[in-house]
Design a protein around this motif. Structure first.
Motif, PDB file in Angstrom:
ATOM      1  N   VAL A  72      18.187  34.311  33.229  1.00  0.00           N
ATOM      2  CA  VAL A  72      17.272  34.942  32.278  1.00  0.00           C
ATOM      3  C   VAL A  72      17.858  35.061  30.871  1.00  0.00           C
ATOM      4  O   VAL A  72      17.205  34.660  29.896  1.00  0.00           O
ATOM      5  CB  VAL A  72      16.803  36.323  32.787  1.00  0.00           C
ATOM      6  N   PRO A  73      19.062  35.626  30.663  1.00  0.00           N
ATOM      7  CA  PRO A  73      19.571  35.771  29.293  1.00  0.00           C
ATOM      8  C   PRO A  73      19.636  34.470  28.513  1.00  0.00           C
ATOM      9  O   PRO A  73      19.410  34.459  27.297  1.00  0.00           O
ATOM     10  CB  PRO A  73      20.984  36.359  29.513  1.00  0.00           C
ATOM     11  N   SER A  74      19.958  33.367  29.181  1.00  0.00           N
ATOM     12  CA  SER A  74      20.013  32.083  28.482  1.00  0.00           C
ATOM     13  C   SER A  74      18.635  31.435  28.363  1.00  0.00           C
ATOM     14  O   SER A  74      18.354  30.742  27.378  1.00  0.00           O
ATOM     15  CB  SER A  74      20.970  31.126  29.201  1.00  0.00           C
ATOM     16  N   MET A  75      17.769  31.673  29.335  1.00  0.00           N
ATOM     17  CA  MET A  75      16.431  31.081  29.310  1.00  0.00           C
ATOM     18  C   MET A  75      15.576  31.636  28.175  1.00  0.00           C
ATOM     19  O   MET A  75      14.829  30.895  27.530  1.00  0.00           O
ATOM     20  CB  MET A  75      15.724  31.321  30.646  1.00  0.00           C
ATOM     21  N   ILE A  76      15.675  32.944  27.933  1.00  0.00           N
ATOM     22  CA  ILE A  76      14.820  33.533  26.897  1.00  0.00           C
ATOM     23  C   ILE A  76      15.218  33.059  25.503  1.00  0.00           C
ATOM     24  O   ILE A  76      14.419  33.125  24.568  1.00  0.00           O
ATOM     25  CB  ILE A  76      14.823  35.082  26.954  1.00  0.00           C
ATOM     26  N   LYS A  77      16.435  32.552  25.366  1.00  0.00           N
ATOM     27  CA  LYS A  77      16.879  32.039  24.064  1.00  0.00           C
ATOM     28  C   LYS A  77      16.195  30.718  23.707  1.00  0.00           C
ATOM     29  O   LYS A  77      16.257  30.279  22.552  1.00  0.00           O
ATOM     30  CB  LYS A  77      18.400  31.859  24.054  1.00  0.00           C
ATOM     31  N   LEU A  78      15.548  30.076  24.681  1.00  0.00           N
ATOM     32  CA  LEU A  78      14.826  28.837  24.410  1.00  0.00           C
ATOM     33  C   LEU A  78      13.473  29.079  23.753  1.00  0.00           C
ATOM     34  O   LEU A  78      12.866  28.150  23.217  1.00  0.00           O
ATOM     35  CB  LEU A  78      14.601  28.063  25.721  1.00  0.00           C
ATOM     36  N   ALA A  79      13.003  30.313  23.816  1.00  0.00           N
ATOM     37  CA  ALA A  79      11.653  30.615  23.329  1.00  0.00           C
ATOM     38  C   ALA A  79      11.547  30.419  21.826  1.00  0.00           C
ATOM     39  O   ALA A  79      12.489  30.660  21.074  1.00  0.00           O
ATOM     40  CB  ALA A  79      11.284  32.048  23.694  1.00  0.00           C
ATOM     41  N   CYS A  80      10.369  29.964  21.408  1.00  0.00           N
ATOM     42  CA  CYS A  80      10.116  29.768  19.980  1.00  0.00           C
ATOM     43  C   CYS A  80       9.215  30.871  19.435  1.00  0.00           C
ATOM     44  O   CYS A  80       8.534  30.687  18.424  1.00  0.00           O
ATOM     45  CB  CYS A  80       9.492  28.394  19.738  1.00  0.00           C
ATOM     46  N   VAL A  81       9.182  32.020  20.122  1.00  0.00           N
ATOM     47  CA  VAL A  81       8.424  33.187  19.674  1.00  0.00           C
ATOM     48  C   VAL A  81       9.359  34.394  19.718  1.00  0.00           C
ATOM     49  O   VAL A  81      10.497  34.308  20.181  1.00  0.00           O
ATOM     50  CB  VAL A  81       7.192  33.438  20.580  1.00  0.00           C
ATOM     51  N   ASP A  82       8.852  35.517  19.235  1.00  0.00           N
ATOM     52  CA  ASP A  82       9.643  36.747  19.243  1.00  0.00           C
ATOM     53  C   ASP A  82       9.915  37.166  20.697  1.00  0.00           C
ATOM     54  O   ASP A  82       8.983  37.281  21.506  1.00  0.00           O
ATOM     55  CB  ASP A  82       8.869  37.856  18.516  1.00  0.00           C
ATOM     56  N   ILE A  83      11.186  37.387  21.018  1.00  0.00           N
ATOM     57  CA  ILE A  83      11.561  37.737  22.390  1.00  0.00           C
ATOM     58  C   ILE A  83      12.019  39.184  22.508  1.00  0.00           C
ATOM     59  O   ILE A  83      12.655  39.554  23.498  1.00  0.00           O
ATOM     60  CB  ILE A  83      12.678  36.799  22.908  1.00  0.00           C
ATOM     61  N   HIS A  84      11.681  40.002  21.524  1.00  0.00           N
ATOM     62  CA  HIS A  84      12.141  41.397  21.549  1.00  0.00           C
ATOM     63  C   HIS A  84      11.655  42.123  22.806  1.00  0.00           C
ATOM     64  O   HIS A  84      12.429  42.859  23.444  1.00  0.00           O
ATOM     65  CB  HIS A  84      11.645  42.135  20.301  1.00  0.00           C
ATOM     66  N   ALA A  85      10.377  41.910  23.169  1.00  0.00           N
ATOM     67  CA  ALA A  85       9.833  42.577  24.362  1.00  0.00           C
ATOM     68  C   ALA A  85      10.588  42.149  25.617  1.00  0.00           C
ATOM     69  O   ALA A  85      10.853  42.963  26.504  1.00  0.00           O
ATOM     70  CB  ALA A  85       8.343  42.259  24.506  1.00  0.00           C
ATOM     71  N   ASN A  86      10.955  40.874  25.701  1.00  0.00           N
ATOM     72  CA  ASN A  86      11.716  40.377  26.853  1.00  0.00           C
ATOM     73  C   ASN A  86      13.113  40.970  26.900  1.00  0.00           C
ATOM     74  O   ASN A  86      13.631  41.291  27.976  1.00  0.00           O
ATOM     75  CB  ASN A  86      11.805  38.851  26.806  1.00  0.00           C
ATOM     76  N   GLU A  87      13.719  41.131  25.718  1.00  0.00           N
ATOM     77  CA  GLU A  87      15.053  41.724  25.665  1.00  0.00           C
ATOM     78  C   GLU A  87      15.021  43.186  26.084  1.00  0.00           C
ATOM     79  O   GLU A  87      15.928  43.659  26.786  1.00  0.00           O
ATOM     80  CB  GLU A  87      15.628  41.581  24.255  1.00  0.00           C
ATOM     81  N   VAL A  88      13.977  43.887  25.670  1.00  0.00           N
ATOM     82  CA  VAL A  88      13.825  45.289  26.073  1.00  0.00           C
ATOM     83  C   VAL A  88      13.627  45.379  27.582  1.00  0.00           C
ATOM     84  O   VAL A  88      14.237  46.221  28.263  1.00  0.00           O
ATOM     85  CB  VAL A  88      12.641  45.947  25.327  1.00  0.00           C
ATOM     86  N   GLU A  89      12.752  44.499  28.113  1.00  0.00           N
ATOM     87  CA  GLU A  89      12.498  44.497  29.560  1.00  0.00           C
ATOM     88  C   GLU A  89      13.766  44.170  30.333  1.00  0.00           C
ATOM     89  O   GLU A  89      14.060  44.776  31.370  1.00  0.00           O
ATOM     90  CB  GLU A  89      11.403  43.478  29.871  1.00  0.00           C
ATOM     91  N   LEU A  90      14.552  43.214  29.828  1.00  0.00           N
ATOM     92  CA  LEU A  90      15.812  42.841  30.480  1.00  0.00           C
ATOM     93  C   LEU A  90      16.791  44.008  30.466  1.00  0.00           C
ATOM     94  O   LEU A  90      17.474  44.273  31.467  1.00  0.00           O
ATOM     95  CB  LEU A  90      16.422  41.635  29.772  1.00  0.00           C
ATOM     96  N   PHE A  91      16.842  44.719  29.357  1.00  0.00           N
ATOM     97  CA  PHE A  91      17.739  45.875  29.239  1.00  0.00           C
ATOM     98  C   PHE A  91      17.332  46.981  30.204  1.00  0.00           C
ATOM     99  O   PHE A  91      18.188  47.569  30.887  1.00  0.00           O
ATOM    100  CB  PHE A  91      17.729  46.394  27.801  1.00  0.00           C
ATOM    101  N   ILE A  92      16.017  47.246  30.289  1.00  0.00           N
ATOM    102  CA  ILE A  92      15.531  48.292  31.200  1.00  0.00           C
ATOM    103  C   ILE A  92      15.816  47.912  32.654  1.00  0.00           C
ATOM    104  O   ILE A  92      16.266  48.737  33.449  1.00  0.00           O
ATOM    105  CB  ILE A  92      14.020  48.532  30.987  1.00  0.00           C
ATOM    106  N   ALA A  93      15.537  46.657  32.979  1.00  0.00           N
ATOM    107  CA  ALA A  93      15.803  46.187  34.343  1.00  0.00           C
ATOM    108  C   ALA A  93      17.291  46.285  34.675  1.00  0.00           C
ATOM    109  O   ALA A  93      17.671  46.632  35.794  1.00  0.00           O
ATOM    110  CB  ALA A  93      15.319  44.752  34.504  1.00  0.00           C
ATOM    111  N   SER A  94      18.132  45.997  33.683  1.00  0.00           N
ATOM    112  CA  SER A  94      19.573  46.089  33.891  1.00  0.00           C
ATOM    113  C   SER A  94      20.007  47.528  34.108  1.00  0.00           C
ATOM    114  O   SER A  94      20.888  47.802  34.929  1.00  0.00           O
ATOM    115  CB  SER A  94      20.320  45.491  32.691  1.00  0.00           C
ATOM    116  N   LEU A  95      19.375  48.448  33.386  1.00  0.00           N
ATOM    117  CA  LEU A  95      19.684  49.866  33.586  1.00  0.00           C
ATOM    118  C   LEU A  95      19.337  50.296  35.008  1.00  0.00           C
ATOM    119  O   LEU A  95      20.106  51.007  35.664  1.00  0.00           O
ATOM    120  CB  LEU A  95      18.910  50.724  32.581  1.00  0.00           C
TER     121      LEU A  95
END
Length: 309
Positions: free
Chosen positions: A179-202
């Protein structure tokens, strides 16, 4: 629907910028993988057939070994293929499968290690009521929670990741689809994905880790009150192996998932991931067999049975 704008293969750059390192890594990863398969299979085998290992601890250890076998198998064969030859590709479908399966199993291990810490807490702090507390129904329920949590996390995170448009970006600076490397391929704003990843990690990293530390905090209080050196060493023996596994697994995975965009994770991410996907699953059975008299005794009985003595 999941975005499927990528028609071609993904390119797993991995360690291709260091060809000399690939030549070293291939035999190391291959040997580690074979040891992982053999070691964890042996743990599952002896825990299943030896009557003395029909306890909650080895029930959960069997699940941990199964998770480790499947987790490494979802990643290592593709890694070996890419290390061996010039082709560094993985099909879109292969990447999707690897993403869902590896994340589900990695998340399951997070929760399973917390469950095993609770089992150790019950064994040390509630010895007289241990068999009552850790009854078969509860053990199966806790194992089920671990597997369902892992599957649920994977479905949510992987689907959100694959939903992102890649706009033709296919070059992954990693050796597997994560996931952390896959979301870097996106050509749109990934802030929501980063927040979701952080929450899931917590929830699936820090919360289980907190429960593990809480369990061992109570265990430490009990152990420090033990005056018998024999009982003290026995208590430490039942917990030492699990503590080593927890340290290895959480020490590496948190560095990737808690701060995926940190300079440290970006620079050393591949090597950290290599540790918790290849090295840790190999070390787990070694840690439990080398430090555990019950497992060594079961191996001896299995060996003598195989010789017909």
């Amino acid at each position: 629907m999941i975005n499927i704008s990528v028609n071609g293969d993904f390119i797993l750059a991995g360690f291709s910028d260091q060809p000399w390192l690939e030549k070293i890594l291939f035999p190391v990863v291959l040997i580690s993988y074979l040891l992982t398969l053999v070691g964890n299979t042996v743990i599952i085998l002896i825990s299943s057939i030896d009557p003395k290992l029909k306890t909650p601890m080895y029930f959960f250890l069997t699940h941990l070994s199964l998770v480790d076998i499947c987790f490494t198998t979802s990643i290592v064969p593709q890694l070996l293929w890419n290390l061996k030859g010039p082709a560094k590709t993985i099909t879109f479908l292969g990447c999707v499968i690897q993403l869902y399966v590896s994340l589900a199993l990695g998340s399951t291990e997070c929760v399973l290690l917390a469950v095993m810490a609770f089992d150790r807490y019950a064994a040390v702090c509630k010895p007289l009521s241990y068999t009552t507390v850790m009854n078969p129904q509860l053990c199966h329920a806790l194992a089920g929670v671990a597997w369902v949590s892992g599957l649920g996390n994977s479905v949510i995170q992987s689907t959100m990741t694959l939903w992102l448009p890649h706009c033709g970006h296919q070059w992954l600076h990693h050796f597997f689809c994560e996931v952390p490397s896959m979301i870097k391929l996106a050509c749109v704003d990934i802030h929501a994905n980063e927040v979701e990843l952080f929450i899931a990690s917590l929830v699936l990293l820090l919360l289980p880790l907190g429960l593990i530390l809480l369990s061992y905090g109570h265990i430490a209080k009990v152990v420090l009150r033990i005056k018998s050196s024999q009982a003290w060493h026995k208590a430490l023996g039942t917990c030492g192996s699990h503590l080593m596994v927890v340290t290895l697994f959480y020490g590496t995975s948190t560095a990737i998932y808690i701060q995926p965009n940190s300079a440290y994770a970006h620079t050393h991410g591949k090597f950290i991931s290599l540790f918790y996907t290849v090295v840790t699953p190999m070390l787990n059975p070694l840690i439990y067999t080398l430090r555990n008299k019950d497992v060594k005794g079961a191996l001896g009985r299995l060996f003598h049975r195989g010789l017909g003595t």
